[in-house]
Write a protein that holds these residues in place. Sequence first.
Motif, PDB file in Angstrom:
ATOM      1  N   VAL A  27      -7.357   6.470  -3.366  1.00 45.68           N
ATOM      2  CA  VAL A  27      -6.585   7.606  -3.167  1.00 45.68           C
ATOM      3  C   VAL A  27      -5.629   7.406  -2.228  1.00 45.68           C
ATOM      4  CG1 VAL A  27      -6.497  10.144  -2.378  1.00 45.68           C
ATOM      5  CG2 VAL A  27      -8.393   9.431  -3.984  1.00 45.68           C
ATOM      6  N   SER A  28      -5.852   6.728  -1.378  1.00 45.80           N
ATOM      7  CA  SER A  28      -4.992   6.187  -0.189  1.00 45.80           C
ATOM      8  C   SER A  28      -3.693   5.541  -0.690  1.00 45.80           C
ATOM      9  CB  SER A  28      -5.468   5.266   0.788  1.00 45.80           C
ATOM     10  OG  SER A  28      -6.632   6.058   1.675  1.00 45.80           O
ATOM     11  N   TYR A  29      -3.997   4.674  -1.782  1.00 45.01           N
ATOM     12  CA  TYR A  29      -2.749   3.872  -2.212  1.00 45.01           C
ATOM     13  C   TYR A  29      -2.058   4.616  -3.614  1.00 45.01           C
ATOM     14  CZ  TYR A  29      -4.244  -0.236   0.221  1.00 45.01           C
ATOM     15  OH  TYR A  29      -4.591  -0.976   1.016  1.00 45.01           O
ATOM     16  N   ALA A  30      -2.663   5.868  -3.768  1.00 48.85           N
ATOM     17  CA  ALA A  30      -2.083   6.679  -4.860  1.00 48.85           C
ATOM     18  C   ALA A  30      -0.804   7.125  -4.537  1.00 48.85           C
ATOM     19  CB  ALA A  30      -3.079   7.642  -5.398  1.00 48.85           C
ATOM     20  N   GLY A  31      -0.578   7.378  -3.289  1.00 52.07           N
ATOM     21  CA  GLY A  31       0.659   7.958  -2.808  1.00 52.07           C
ATOM     22  C   GLY A  31       0.733   8.302  -1.182  1.00 52.07           C
ATOM     23  N   ASN A  32       1.863   8.652  -0.843  1.00 53.07           N
ATOM     24  CA  ASN A  32       2.028   8.985   0.637  1.00 53.07           C
ATOM     25  C   ASN A  32       2.217  10.379   0.940  1.00 53.07           C
ATOM     26  OD1 ASN A  32       2.705   9.346   3.358  1.00 53.07           O
ATOM     27  ND2 ASN A  32       4.056   7.452   3.468  1.00 53.07           N
ATOM     28  N   PRO A  33       1.281  11.274   1.796  1.00 57.54           N
ATOM     29  CA  PRO A  33       1.244  12.521   1.994  1.00 57.54           C
ATOM     30  C   PRO A  33       2.751  13.185   2.360  1.00 57.54           C
ATOM     31  CG  PRO A  33      -0.700  11.675   2.743  1.00 57.54           C
ATOM     32  CD  PRO A  33       0.116  10.402   2.362  1.00 57.54           C
ATOM     33  N   ILE A  34       3.355  12.187   3.055  1.00 53.96           N
ATOM     34  CA  ILE A  34       4.705  12.685   3.637  1.00 53.96           C
ATOM     35  C   ILE A  34       5.809  12.187   2.895  1.00 53.96           C
ATOM     36  CG2 ILE A  34       3.726  13.122   6.008  1.00 53.96           C
ATOM     37  CD1 ILE A  34       5.248  10.371   6.683  1.00 53.96           C
ATOM     38  N   ALA A  35       5.567  11.874   1.577  1.00 61.89           N
ATOM     39  CA  ALA A  35       6.661  11.429   0.621  1.00 61.89           C
ATOM     40  C   ALA A  35       7.663  12.581   0.478  1.00 61.89           C
ATOM     41  CB  ALA A  35       6.245  10.797  -0.650  1.00 61.89           C
ATOM     42  N   LEU A  36       7.022  13.791   0.146  1.00 61.71           N
ATOM     43  CA  LEU A  36       8.082  14.816  -0.061  1.00 61.71           C
ATOM     44  C   LEU A  36       8.982  15.187   1.185  1.00 61.71           C
ATOM     45  CD1 LEU A  36       5.724  17.276  -2.312  1.00 61.71           C
ATOM     46  CD2 LEU A  36       7.415  15.593  -2.933  1.00 61.71           C
ATOM     47  N   VAL A  43      14.535  16.999   7.901  1.00 63.24           N
ATOM     48  CA  VAL A  43      13.509  16.355   8.556  1.00 63.24           C
ATOM     49  C   VAL A  43      14.294  15.281   9.112  1.00 63.24           C
ATOM     50  CG1 VAL A  43      11.086  15.513   8.565  1.00 63.24           C
ATOM     51  CG2 VAL A  43      11.509  17.531   7.212  1.00 63.24           C
ATOM     52  N   SER A  44      13.855  15.079  10.276  1.00 61.57           N
ATOM     53  CA  SER A  44      14.505  13.992  11.100  1.00 61.57           C
ATOM     54  C   SER A  44      13.566  12.416  10.967  1.00 61.57           C
ATOM     55  CB  SER A  44      14.609  14.227  12.782  1.00 61.57           C
ATOM     56  OG  SER A  44      13.592  14.339  13.502  1.00 61.57           O
ATOM     57  N   HIS A  45      14.182  11.581  11.242  1.00 65.70           N
ATOM     58  CA  HIS A  45      13.441  10.380  11.113  1.00 65.70           C
ATOM     59  C   HIS A  45      12.312  10.326  12.272  1.00 65.70           C
ATOM     60  CE1 HIS A  45      12.483   6.132  10.528  1.00 65.70           C
ATOM     61  NE2 HIS A  45      12.838   5.819  11.606  1.00 65.70           N
ATOM     62  N   LEU A  51       4.993  12.254  12.662  1.00 66.58           N
ATOM     63  CA  LEU A  51       3.777  12.537  11.554  1.00 66.58           C
ATOM     64  C   LEU A  51       2.815  11.406  11.205  1.00 66.58           C
ATOM     65  CD1 LEU A  51       5.591  15.403   9.610  1.00 66.58           C
ATOM     66  CD2 LEU A  51       3.855  15.639  11.138  1.00 66.58           C
ATOM     67  N   THR A  52       3.639  10.360  10.733  1.00 64.41           N
ATOM     68  CA  THR A  52       2.990   9.121  10.415  1.00 64.41           C
ATOM     69  C   THR A  52       1.808   8.828  11.384  1.00 64.41           C
ATOM     70  OG1 THR A  52       4.979   8.566   9.153  1.00 64.41           O
ATOM     71  CG2 THR A  52       3.203   7.036   9.823  1.00 64.41           C
ATOM     72  N   HIS A  53       2.210   8.950  12.665  1.00 62.79           N
ATOM     73  CA  HIS A  53       1.255   8.695  13.878  1.00 62.79           C
ATOM     74  C   HIS A  53       0.459   9.411  13.904  1.00 62.79           C
ATOM     75  CE1 HIS A  53      -0.034   6.522  17.463  1.00 62.79           C
ATOM     76  NE2 HIS A  53       0.022   7.711  18.149  1.00 62.79           N
ATOM     77  N   GLN A  54       0.435  10.733  13.785  1.00 63.22           N
ATOM     78  CA  GLN A  54      -0.515  11.686  14.007  1.00 63.22           C
ATOM     79  C   GLN A  54      -1.633  11.882  12.745  1.00 63.22           C
ATOM     80  OE1 GLN A  54       1.288  15.708  14.039  1.00 63.22           O
ATOM     81  NE2 GLN A  54      -0.647  16.765  14.186  1.00 63.22           N
ATOM     82  N   ALA A 284      -0.216  17.583  -4.505  1.00 61.96           N
ATOM     83  CA  ALA A 284       0.536  17.406  -3.114  1.00 61.96           C
ATOM     84  C   ALA A 284       0.227  16.017  -2.379  1.00 61.96           C
ATOM     85  CB  ALA A 284       0.054  18.565  -2.368  1.00 61.96           C
ATOM     86  N   LYS A 285      -0.713  15.080  -2.910  1.00 64.41           N
ATOM     87  CA  LYS A 285      -1.115  14.004  -2.262  1.00 64.41           C
ATOM     88  C   LYS A 285      -1.706  14.240  -0.969  1.00 64.41           C
ATOM     89  CE  LYS A 285       2.388  11.115  -4.821  1.00 64.41           C
ATOM     90  NZ  LYS A 285       2.754  12.136  -5.548  1.00 64.41           N
ATOM     91  N   ASP A 286      -2.481  15.269  -0.997  1.00 62.37           N
ATOM     92  CA  ASP A 286      -3.424  15.513   0.190  1.00 62.37           C
ATOM     93  C   ASP A 286      -4.539  14.904   0.276  1.00 62.37           C
ATOM     94  OD1 ASP A 286      -4.469  16.956   2.418  1.00 62.37           O
ATOM     95  OD2 ASP A 286      -3.528  18.549   2.106  1.00 62.37           O
TER      96      ASP A 286
END
Length: 322
Positions: A27-36, A43-45, A51-54, A284-286
């Motif tokens: 499931v982890s390799y299926a997609g990135n949850p923050i892709a949208l 949404v700033s860089h 979010l990626t770190h959190q 949603a790739k959650d």
Amino acid sequence: MLTYIARRVLYSIPVLLLSSFLSFLFVSYAGNPIALLRQNPRVSHQTLINLTHQMHLDKPVIVRYFYWLHDVFADKLGNSLITLQPIWPQITRTMSHTAQVIIISEGLAIMLGIAVGIYSAIRQYSIFDYMFTSISFFGFALPTFWLALLLQIAFTDIFLHWNVRIFYTSGLNSNPGGSAWSIDRLQHIALPVMTLLIISFALYSRYMRASMLDVINSDYVRTARAKGVPEWKVIMRHVFRNALIPITTVTALNIGGLLGGAIVTETVFSLDGIGFWFVQALNAKDLYEVMAYLVVTSVIIVLFNLIADVTYGFLDPRIRYD
């Protein structure tokens, strides 16, 4: 018996851990949850980095698995990666809706399937046997989604042409927060129950008939008849009890199939069940919500297989676990 149950539970722990790790990996390799969120110009860089770190998305998959495992035991399956809301309340809410549909459909399917299977075996090659054999094969051949859509279309046409509302084709209640055991709820879940009932009835009736025919010509059955035991006692005490052993196995295995079928059924009828919730989490790739569904269903399947194994000892005195 208690020793056997404890041993089976201990055996199940590494199985669940291995299955959860493999599921988490895929499931982890299926997609990135923050892709949208990356596609949202508002949404700033820096927000994406935070979010990626959190969410520990900057860590290797193995490390993220242990973070998730900690959340499972310490925080009841953790929080959603998308909404940041606790997952456990959503699991209990949706699972209660799915359980209501499955319990009703399975209860009816088991009672009808066993009754029809017994009578078909006793009246082998009769018109009744041929008729229900054909119905069972037809039920086996029906895809769940096609049967659900067929029932939905059929009762929609009835309402449109006759202006009579018999069953609803979507949702759980007409009004949000309606009672779980009201007439309105039963009208809403009738078609999903009917969908799962037809599929399961075909399975149980065929297995019950085959099991009865395997047992009905056994030596101990002929001996009971030779002693003058009434036929109904021969069927119920000697044949029926032993014929239930394969049905017990099929019922336990069918629970996993029903949970899979519930995904399709709940999606077609827009039921707020765990299957429909899983589809939304998958889209949603959650990752955490998807894993919560997989863990809960895995535990349910292991539990029902354990119940089936324990039931064997009550059905057949020759089976001993100690």
